[in-house]
Design an enzyme around this catalytic site. Sequence first.
Site: not given
Length: 568
Positions: A326, A389, A440
């Site tokens: 990321e 995301k 994440c």
Amino acid sequence: MPRPDFRFRPGVGGAPPGAAVGRVAFGGVIAGEVPVTVVAQSPSGPAAGVQAGPGGPLPLRVSVPLAVAAGLAMLVAFPPYGWWPAAPVGVALLGAAVHRRRVRAGVGLGFVAGVALFGPLLSWTNLHTGYLPWLLLSLLQAGYVGLLGGAAAYVSPLVDRWRWSWPALTGVLWVAQEALRSRAPFGGFPWGRLAFSQDESPALRLAAVGGAPLVTFAVAVAGGLLVAALWRPWRGGAARSRWAAVAAAVGAAGVLAVGLLVPVGVAGGGGTVTVAVVQGNVPRLGLDFNAQRQAVLDNHVQATLDLAAEVAAGRRAQPDLVVWPENASDVDPLRSAAAGQRISAAADAVRAPILVGAVLVGPGEGQSRNAGILWRPGSGPDLEQMYTKRHPVPFAEYVPLRDVARMVSKEVDRVRSDMVPGDRAGVVDAGPVVLGDVICFEVAYDGLVRDTVTGGAQLLVVQTNNATFDVAEARQQLAMVRLRAVEHGRASLMASTVGVSGFVTPDGRVSDATGFNTRAVVLRQLRLGDGRTLATRVGVWPEAALTAVAVAALAGAVWRRRRSAVAR
């Protein structure tokens, strides 16, 4: 944990005729005096005896330290400490602290335990953002443990009536608390679930059957067994109490050890794939990594070019896929021709597609997207194989209720653009392998990971950026990756900008873990999974069923309390 005991002194404190005062002790500390009935026997019957009533709660001078100790015990179960047996001990200490308390007192003691847990556990959130976000987040999470404490206090009448129900009640209440905390507010924050403390425990293998909720349930049941045995002597004398304590200790160990009976490994059969993880590192840690975005991109490009040179020289195997973390390219490579050319050069040199973690501008004014883009050699970005995301982090990647939040802290304006969530699961077909990509903190959410596997993912990938945190946060995140690997029977990997990166086998073992704040490239051949574990198939149902039992237990406590009130 010491056991409370009862000692009786007839005729103390003006007790009514036919009554005595029972003195309750816990670990040698006098907890208070409660009336108990003295049952007189006829001269021709057995000798006169004393029957102890249920007693009262522990005094606050004992309960408050127990609550603090409970939070600290659970804390050290998590990485970087990793003392996983401390988790059920913490559950037991909290159970003892709140038992027979009024609901408000139970909430308060649970909140104290929550602060002792989440304050230190989430301390990495204050490294570069100041104390206020850390304080607010820790207090919010502690509030859920407060609700748990109040619920545990409320079901005390059930425990007093059926003592061996204590472990099961403890288990379902913990699962229900985590289910709520994982969903509200703003989509929840599941960090610090009991299951995530068990990455080295035999109980981790239970994730293959019922996911994280079943692991949490097992840990909490083990804690419930401990407190059930040690709360106070059992009827039948000291010998029975000793046997009950031994049985509960063995039972607690057995609940966790039963995971050893669960078969784990790759779900189904698949081929193999060779994957390289590039950890390019950043010039310096902190929030200003965005100001270093060109340097961060250059680091990942150069590390990939170096890998390509080693492959050409025969010192490394040819990878089928390269994974960047990321924020590897915070320069939008779809808008910046220079950034796109740099990534294309790296992909062409290594002769493998690269999963690039990138921040994209738009689609609207003041908006952005956190994405994983598959960048193919020779052709560039494959926008049909791009994952956006789905769960941006509130107050970090977007600011809900910005005007209200600004009144609390003007620091929210450091989030200049609000990230827009994606609308599909992170299933990315890279050619030789179908990836399940989560970004994440998404690894903490059960449904977001499961959706990739049910969508066909053969390998789980977690792209993350730990440059604004520390090694403790990175290791806590890696523990979650280990649970997901076991849960879904998939080889997994975590790719971080600064560490910790590494691979995880489907039985939860970590290999090739990198250091923190270093540059590294690790490469490994992985076996792919095509099948589904029981946990993958049943999905949310174990959590839903256990939560429903918790609600039923609270309803049962209402009935029990009303019945007791009528009897009085």
